[in-house]
Scaffold this motif. Structure first.
Motif, PDB file in Angstrom:
ATOM      1  N   ALA A 165      15.752  32.178  54.463  1.00  0.00           N
ATOM      2  CA  ALA A 165      16.214  31.765  53.140  1.00  0.00           C
ATOM      3  C   ALA A 165      15.195  30.841  52.477  1.00  0.00           C
ATOM      4  O   ALA A 165      14.952  30.933  51.269  1.00  0.00           O
ATOM      5  CB  ALA A 165      17.567  31.075  53.251  1.00  0.00           C
ATOM      6  N   LEU A 166      14.573  29.956  53.266  1.00  0.00           N
ATOM      7  CA  LEU A 166      13.568  29.044  52.722  1.00  0.00           C
ATOM      8  C   LEU A 166      12.418  29.800  52.063  1.00  0.00           C
ATOM      9  O   LEU A 166      11.892  29.380  51.030  1.00  0.00           O
ATOM     10  CB  LEU A 166      13.012  28.132  53.807  1.00  0.00           C
ATOM     11  N   MET A 167      12.011  30.908  52.675  1.00  0.00           N
ATOM     12  CA  MET A 167      10.928  31.689  52.095  1.00  0.00           C
ATOM     13  C   MET A 167      11.321  32.210  50.717  1.00  0.00           C
ATOM     14  O   MET A 167      10.516  32.204  49.775  1.00  0.00           O
ATOM     15  CB  MET A 167      10.561  32.853  53.029  1.00  0.00           C
ATOM     16  N   ALA A 168      12.569  32.645  50.576  1.00  0.00           N
ATOM     17  CA  ALA A 168      13.032  33.144  49.285  1.00  0.00           C
ATOM     18  C   ALA A 168      13.155  32.023  48.259  1.00  0.00           C
ATOM     19  O   ALA A 168      12.888  32.218  47.068  1.00  0.00           O
ATOM     20  CB  ALA A 168      14.377  33.847  49.444  1.00  0.00           C
ATOM     21  N   ILE A 169      13.540  30.847  48.722  1.00  0.00           N
ATOM     22  CA  ILE A 169      13.790  29.721  47.813  1.00  0.00           C
ATOM     23  C   ILE A 169      12.501  29.055  47.361  1.00  0.00           C
ATOM     24  O   ILE A 169      12.312  28.762  46.174  1.00  0.00           O
ATOM     25  CB  ILE A 169      14.704  28.681  48.498  1.00  0.00           C
ATOM     26  N   LEU A 170      11.599  28.821  48.298  1.00  0.00           N
ATOM     27  CA  LEU A 170      10.411  28.013  48.015  1.00  0.00           C
ATOM     28  C   LEU A 170       9.096  28.786  48.103  1.00  0.00           C
ATOM     29  O   LEU A 170       8.040  28.235  47.786  1.00  0.00           O
ATOM     30  CB  LEU A 170      10.356  26.830  48.992  1.00  0.00           C
ATOM     31  N   GLY A 171       9.160  30.030  48.535  1.00  0.00           N
ATOM     32  CA  GLY A 171       7.930  30.800  48.726  1.00  0.00           C
ATOM     33  C   GLY A 171       7.891  32.088  47.940  1.00  0.00           C
ATOM     34  O   GLY A 171       7.871  32.087  46.717  1.00  0.00           O
ATOM     35  N   ASP A 172       7.919  33.200  48.645  1.00  0.00           N
ATOM     36  CA  ASP A 172       7.765  34.527  48.061  1.00  0.00           C
ATOM     37  C   ASP A 172       9.022  35.343  48.344  1.00  0.00           C
ATOM     38  O   ASP A 172       9.330  35.647  49.497  1.00  0.00           O
ATOM     39  CB  ASP A 172       6.530  35.207  48.674  1.00  0.00           C
ATOM     40  N   TYR A 225       3.942  23.215  48.022  1.00  0.00           N
ATOM     41  CA  TYR A 225       4.426  24.524  48.457  1.00  0.00           C
ATOM     42  C   TYR A 225       3.601  25.637  47.830  1.00  0.00           C
ATOM     43  O   TYR A 225       4.049  26.789  47.758  1.00  0.00           O
ATOM     44  CB  TYR A 225       5.906  24.683  48.100  1.00  0.00           C
ATOM     45  N   ASN A 226       2.398  25.320  47.381  1.00  0.00           N
ATOM     46  CA  ASN A 226       1.552  26.306  46.710  1.00  0.00           C
ATOM     47  C   ASN A 226       0.958  27.321  47.683  1.00  0.00           C
ATOM     48  O   ASN A 226       0.921  28.516  47.403  1.00  0.00           O
ATOM     49  CB  ASN A 226       0.429  25.614  45.932  1.00  0.00           C
ATOM     50  N   ASP A 227       0.486  26.852  48.817  1.00  0.00           N
ATOM     51  CA  ASP A 227      -0.101  27.737  49.822  1.00  0.00           C
ATOM     52  C   ASP A 227       1.006  28.128  50.798  1.00  0.00           C
ATOM     53  O   ASP A 227       1.372  27.376  51.694  1.00  0.00           O
ATOM     54  CB  ASP A 227      -1.236  27.022  50.558  1.00  0.00           C
TER      55      ASP A 227
END
Length: 277
Positions: A165-172, A225-227
Protein backbone atom coordinates in the motif's frame (compact mmCIF):
# COMPACT_ATOMS: atom_id res chain seq x y z
CA UNK A 1 -8.42 21.43 3.93
CA UNK A 2 -12.13 20.91 4.45
CA UNK A 3 -13.19 17.42 3.37
CA UNK A 4 -16.24 17.59 1.12
CA UNK A 5 -18.64 14.71 1.77
CA UNK A 6 -21.46 13.71 -0.56
CA UNK A 7 -24.79 13.52 1.40
CA UNK A 8 -26.17 10.03 1.83
CA UNK A 9 -29.44 11.00 0.13
CA UNK A 10 -27.66 12.22 -3.01
CA UNK A 11 -28.40 10.60 -6.38
CA UNK A 12 -24.64 10.59 -7.00
CA UNK A 13 -24.37 7.28 -5.12
CA UNK A 14 -26.19 5.68 -8.06
CA UNK A 15 -23.80 7.30 -10.52
CA UNK A 16 -20.50 6.67 -8.72
CA UNK A 17 -20.86 2.94 -8.17
CA UNK A 18 -18.69 0.11 -6.91
CA UNK A 19 -18.17 -3.38 -8.31
CA UNK A 20 -21.56 -4.51 -7.00
CA UNK A 21 -23.45 -1.23 -7.29
CA UNK A 22 -24.45 1.46 -4.81
CA UNK A 23 -22.16 1.54 -1.74
CA UNK A 24 -23.96 4.22 0.25
CA UNK A 25 -25.29 1.79 2.85
CA UNK A 26 -21.86 0.43 3.70
CA UNK A 27 -20.45 3.94 4.07
CA UNK A 28 -23.34 4.94 6.34
CA UNK A 29 -22.55 2.02 8.62
CA UNK A 30 -18.80 2.61 8.90
CA UNK A 31 -19.47 6.29 9.60
CA UNK A 32 -21.91 5.22 12.35
CA UNK A 33 -24.87 6.76 10.55
CA UNK A 34 -26.67 3.43 10.30
CA UNK A 35 -26.71 0.59 12.78
CA UNK A 36 -26.94 -2.66 10.86
CA UNK A 37 -26.38 -4.31 7.53
CA UNK A 38 -29.06 -6.40 5.75
CA UNK A 39 -28.97 -10.17 6.08
CA UNK A 40 -28.36 -10.61 2.34
CA UNK A 41 -25.22 -8.49 2.64
CA UNK A 42 -23.93 -10.69 5.45
CA UNK A 43 -24.47 -13.74 3.26
CA UNK A 44 -22.16 -12.30 0.59
CA UNK A 45 -19.17 -12.79 2.85
CA UNK A 46 -16.74 -15.50 1.79
CA UNK A 47 -14.72 -15.73 5.01
CA UNK A 48 -15.91 -17.47 8.13
CA UNK A 49 -14.20 -15.28 10.72
CA UNK A 50 -16.61 -13.90 13.29
CA UNK A 51 -17.20 -10.21 12.59
CA UNK A 52 -19.71 -7.57 13.62
CA UNK A 53 -21.85 -5.57 11.19
CA UNK A 54 -19.34 -2.71 11.20
CA UNK A 55 -16.49 -4.98 10.11
CA UNK A 56 -18.65 -6.75 7.54
CA UNK A 57 -19.71 -3.42 6.04
CA UNK A 58 -16.08 -2.30 5.83
CA UNK A 59 -15.01 -5.54 4.14
CA UNK A 60 -17.90 -5.31 1.67
CA UNK A 61 -17.03 -1.71 0.90
CA UNK A 62 -13.37 -2.52 0.22
CA UNK A 63 -14.37 -5.39 -2.06
CA UNK A 64 -16.66 -2.97 -3.92
CA UNK A 65 -13.80 -0.51 -4.39
CA UNK A 66 -11.00 -2.84 -5.50
CA UNK A 67 -12.59 -6.01 -6.90
CA UNK A 68 -10.13 -7.71 -9.28
CA UNK A 69 -7.85 -4.67 -8.95
CA UNK A 70 -10.20 -2.55 -11.06
CA UNK A 71 -10.82 1.13 -10.32
CA UNK A 72 -14.48 1.89 -9.62
CA UNK A 73 -16.10 5.32 -9.72
CA UNK A 74 -17.30 4.93 -6.14
CA UNK A 75 -13.75 5.69 -5.03
CA UNK A 76 -14.25 9.35 -5.90
CA UNK A 77 -17.00 9.84 -3.33
CA UNK A 78 -15.98 7.18 -0.79
CA UNK A 79 -12.32 8.15 -0.39
CA UNK A 80 -13.16 11.43 1.43
CA UNK A 81 -15.25 9.44 3.93
CA UNK A 82 -12.39 7.00 4.47
CA UNK A 83 -10.02 9.91 5.06
CA UNK A 84 -12.40 11.38 7.63
CA UNK A 85 -12.61 8.00 9.35
CA UNK A 86 -8.81 7.73 9.33
CA UNK A 87 -8.52 11.11 11.03
CA UNK A 88 -11.04 9.96 13.63
CA UNK A 89 -9.03 6.79 14.33
CA UNK A 90 -5.84 8.88 14.45
CA UNK A 91 -7.40 11.10 17.13
CA UNK A 92 -8.43 7.97 19.04
CA UNK A 93 -4.87 6.59 18.63
CA UNK A 94 -6.38 3.36 17.27
CA UNK A 95 -3.40 1.66 15.62
CA UNK A 96 -5.24 -1.35 14.24
CA UNK A 97 -7.89 0.65 12.43
CA UNK A 98 -5.39 3.17 11.11
CA UNK A 99 -3.35 0.28 9.73
CA UNK A 100 -6.42 -1.31 8.17
CA UNK A 101 -7.61 1.96 6.62
CA UNK A 102 -4.21 2.97 5.23
CA UNK A 103 -3.70 -0.49 3.76
CA UNK A 104 -7.11 -0.59 2.09
CA UNK A 105 -6.97 3.03 0.91
CA UNK A 106 -3.56 2.27 -0.57
CA UNK A 107 -5.08 -0.64 -2.48
CA UNK A 108 -7.71 1.75 -3.84
CA UNK A 109 -4.94 4.01 -5.12
CA UNK A 110 -3.14 1.03 -6.67
CA UNK A 111 -6.15 0.62 -8.97
CA UNK A 112 -6.25 4.33 -9.90
CA UNK A 113 -3.76 4.12 -12.75
CA UNK A 114 -5.71 5.52 -15.71
CA UNK A 115 -7.24 8.91 -16.47
CA UNK A 116 -10.88 9.24 -15.39
CA UNK A 117 -13.55 9.73 -18.01
CA UNK A 118 -15.76 12.18 -16.17
CA UNK A 119 -16.72 15.47 -17.79
CA UNK A 120 -16.57 18.92 -16.21
CA UNK A 121 -19.94 18.34 -14.53
CA UNK A 122 -18.14 16.29 -11.87
CA UNK A 123 -14.90 18.28 -11.75
CA UNK A 124 -15.51 19.42 -8.17
CA UNK A 125 -15.92 15.81 -7.03
CA UNK A 126 -12.73 14.59 -8.68
CA UNK A 127 -10.76 17.61 -7.44
CA UNK A 128 -11.95 16.92 -3.90
CA UNK A 129 -10.85 13.31 -4.30
CA UNK A 130 -7.32 14.26 -5.38
CA UNK A 131 -7.08 16.85 -2.60
CA UNK A 132 -8.02 14.12 -0.14
CA UNK A 133 -5.34 11.87 -1.62
CA UNK A 134 -2.74 14.58 -0.93
CA UNK A 135 -3.85 14.86 2.70
CA UNK A 136 -3.89 11.07 2.98
CA UNK A 137 -0.27 10.89 1.83
CA UNK A 138 0.80 13.19 4.66
CA UNK A 139 -1.30 11.24 7.17
CA UNK A 140 0.41 8.06 6.02
CA UNK A 141 3.87 9.56 6.56
CA UNK A 142 2.85 10.67 10.05
CA UNK A 143 1.49 7.20 10.86
CA UNK A 144 4.69 5.57 9.63
CA UNK A 145 6.80 7.84 11.83
CA UNK A 146 4.58 7.53 14.90
CA UNK A 147 4.08 3.75 14.78
CA UNK A 148 7.26 2.51 13.14
CA UNK A 149 8.10 -0.09 15.80
CA UNK A 150 4.56 -1.47 15.81
CA UNK A 151 4.66 -1.81 12.02
CA UNK A 152 8.05 -3.48 12.22
CA UNK A 153 6.61 -6.10 14.59
CA UNK A 154 3.60 -6.94 12.43
CA UNK A 155 3.04 -10.45 11.13
CA UNK A 156 4.74 -10.88 7.76
CA UNK A 157 1.56 -10.94 5.69
CA UNK A 158 0.22 -7.77 7.30
CA UNK A 159 3.54 -6.04 6.86
CA UNK A 160 3.61 -7.11 3.21
CA UNK A 161 0.13 -5.69 2.61
CA UNK A 162 1.09 -2.44 4.29
CA UNK A 163 4.34 -1.90 2.38
CA UNK A 164 2.52 -2.70 -0.88
CA UNK A 165 0.00 0.00 0.00
CA UNK A 166 2.89 2.37 0.78
CA UNK A 167 4.16 2.02 -2.77
CA UNK A 168 0.76 3.07 -4.11
CA UNK A 169 0.47 5.96 -1.65
CA UNK A 170 3.96 7.44 -1.75
CA UNK A 171 5.61 5.88 -4.79
CA UNK A 172 4.42 4.45 -8.09
CA UNK A 173 0.84 3.18 -8.36
CA UNK A 174 1.57 1.07 -11.41
CA UNK A 175 4.40 -0.65 -9.57
CA UNK A 176 2.07 -1.30 -6.62
CA UNK A 177 -0.47 -2.73 -9.06
CA UNK A 178 2.18 -5.11 -10.43
CA UNK A 179 3.24 -6.14 -6.93
CA UNK A 180 -0.34 -7.08 -6.09
CA UNK A 181 -0.93 -9.04 -9.30
CA UNK A 182 2.43 -10.83 -9.03
CA UNK A 183 2.04 -11.64 -5.32
CA UNK A 184 5.65 -10.45 -4.85
CA UNK A 185 6.71 -13.68 -6.57
CA UNK A 186 6.01 -13.91 -10.29
CA UNK A 187 7.77 -12.32 -13.27
CA UNK A 188 5.99 -11.51 -16.52
CA UNK A 189 7.71 -9.25 -19.00
CA UNK A 190 7.53 -8.03 -22.60
CA UNK A 191 10.21 -6.51 -24.82
CA UNK A 192 8.97 -3.32 -26.46
CA UNK A 193 11.57 -3.62 -29.22
CA UNK A 194 11.13 -7.14 -30.61
CA UNK A 195 7.92 -8.28 -28.87
CA UNK A 196 9.54 -11.14 -26.96
CA UNK A 197 7.24 -12.20 -24.09
CA UNK A 198 8.22 -14.29 -21.06
CA UNK A 199 5.67 -15.67 -18.60
CA UNK A 200 7.79 -18.49 -17.23
CA UNK A 201 10.72 -16.82 -15.45
CA UNK A 202 11.04 -16.65 -11.68
CA UNK A 203 13.35 -15.05 -9.16
CA UNK A 204 13.81 -18.56 -7.80
CA UNK A 205 15.59 -19.40 -11.06
CA UNK A 206 19.29 -18.69 -10.43
CA UNK A 207 20.10 -18.79 -14.14
CA UNK A 208 17.55 -16.03 -14.75
CA UNK A 209 18.59 -13.83 -11.83
CA UNK A 210 22.27 -14.15 -12.73
CA UNK A 211 21.52 -12.13 -15.85
CA UNK A 212 20.14 -9.20 -13.83
CA UNK A 213 22.58 -6.46 -12.83
CA UNK A 214 21.44 -5.22 -9.43
CA UNK A 215 21.26 -1.46 -8.77
CA UNK A 216 23.65 0.32 -6.45
CA UNK A 217 22.37 0.88 -2.95
CA UNK A 218 22.27 4.40 -1.54
CA UNK A 219 21.22 5.66 1.87
CA UNK A 220 17.92 7.39 2.41
CA UNK A 221 17.63 10.66 4.31
CA UNK A 222 14.29 9.57 5.76
CA UNK A 223 12.50 12.56 4.24
CA UNK A 224 12.56 12.58 0.45
CA UNK A 225 10.30 10.24 -1.52
CA UNK A 226 11.56 11.31 -4.95
CA UNK A 227 13.87 8.36 -5.57
CA UNK A 228 11.54 5.39 -5.28
CA UNK A 229 14.19 2.69 -5.15
CA UNK A 230 16.21 4.49 -2.47
CA UNK A 231 13.45 5.29 0.00
CA UNK A 232 11.53 2.08 -0.55
CA UNK A 233 14.42 -0.37 -0.20
CA UNK A 234 15.81 1.44 2.82
CA UNK A 235 12.38 1.45 4.45
CA UNK A 236 11.85 -2.23 3.70
CA UNK A 237 15.20 -3.03 5.32
CA UNK A 238 14.39 -0.98 8.40
CA UNK A 239 11.08 -2.83 8.71
CA UNK A 240 12.78 -6.19 8.38
CA UNK A 241 11.07 -7.09 5.09
CA UNK A 242 14.09 -8.86 3.57
CA UNK A 243 12.21 -10.92 0.97
CA UNK A 244 10.57 -7.78 -0.33
CA UNK A 245 13.97 -6.03 -0.48
CA UNK A 246 15.35 -8.76 -2.72
CA UNK A 247 12.33 -8.69 -5.03
CA UNK A 248 12.52 -4.92 -5.49
CA UNK A 249 16.28 -5.08 -6.16
CA UNK A 250 15.65 -7.47 -9.05
CA UNK A 251 12.86 -5.27 -10.42
CA UNK A 252 15.12 -2.21 -10.49
CA UNK A 253 18.07 -4.18 -11.83
CA UNK A 254 19.02 -3.98 -15.52
CA UNK A 255 18.26 -6.85 -17.87
CA UNK A 256 18.77 -7.59 -21.57
CA UNK A 257 16.13 -9.18 -23.78
CA UNK A 258 17.38 -12.67 -24.74
CA UNK A 259 16.13 -12.17 -28.29
CA UNK A 260 17.32 -8.68 -29.31
CA UNK A 261 19.59 -7.59 -26.44
CA UNK A 262 17.37 -4.57 -25.69
CA UNK A 263 18.58 -3.43 -22.24
CA UNK A 264 16.62 -1.62 -19.52
CA UNK A 265 15.38 -2.27 -16.01
CA UNK A 266 13.38 -5.44 -15.53
CA UNK A 267 10.60 -3.25 -14.13
CA UNK A 268 10.36 -1.42 -17.46
CA UNK A 269 9.99 -4.75 -19.25
CA UNK A 270 7.26 -5.72 -16.76
CA UNK A 271 5.52 -2.38 -17.26
CA UNK A 272 5.44 -3.19 -20.98
CA UNK A 273 3.69 -6.47 -20.22
CA UNK A 274 0.96 -4.94 -18.08
CA UNK A 275 0.55 -1.52 -19.62
CA UNK A 276 1.46 -1.89 -23.30
CA UNK A 277 -0.49 0.70 -25.28
Amino acid sequence: MEIQLIPFDSELWDIFRGAYGNVCEEVEIIMNKKNSIPVQEKLRRLDTKEKNDYEIAFDNLCENLTHQMTFYDANYIVFPYLLKLLIQKENENDFDWQLKLITEMGMCLATDIYENNFNDEYLEITENYYNCVSVFQEKTKAFLKEHFEEIKNLENYKKNEFVTALMAILGDRKLAYILVLNYWEEVYYLCDKCGYCDEDSSFEDKEFTSKITLPKETEWDGKSYNDIYTWYTNLLKQLGAENEVNYIAYLFGTYSCPECNNTKTLLEFMMNYYFEE
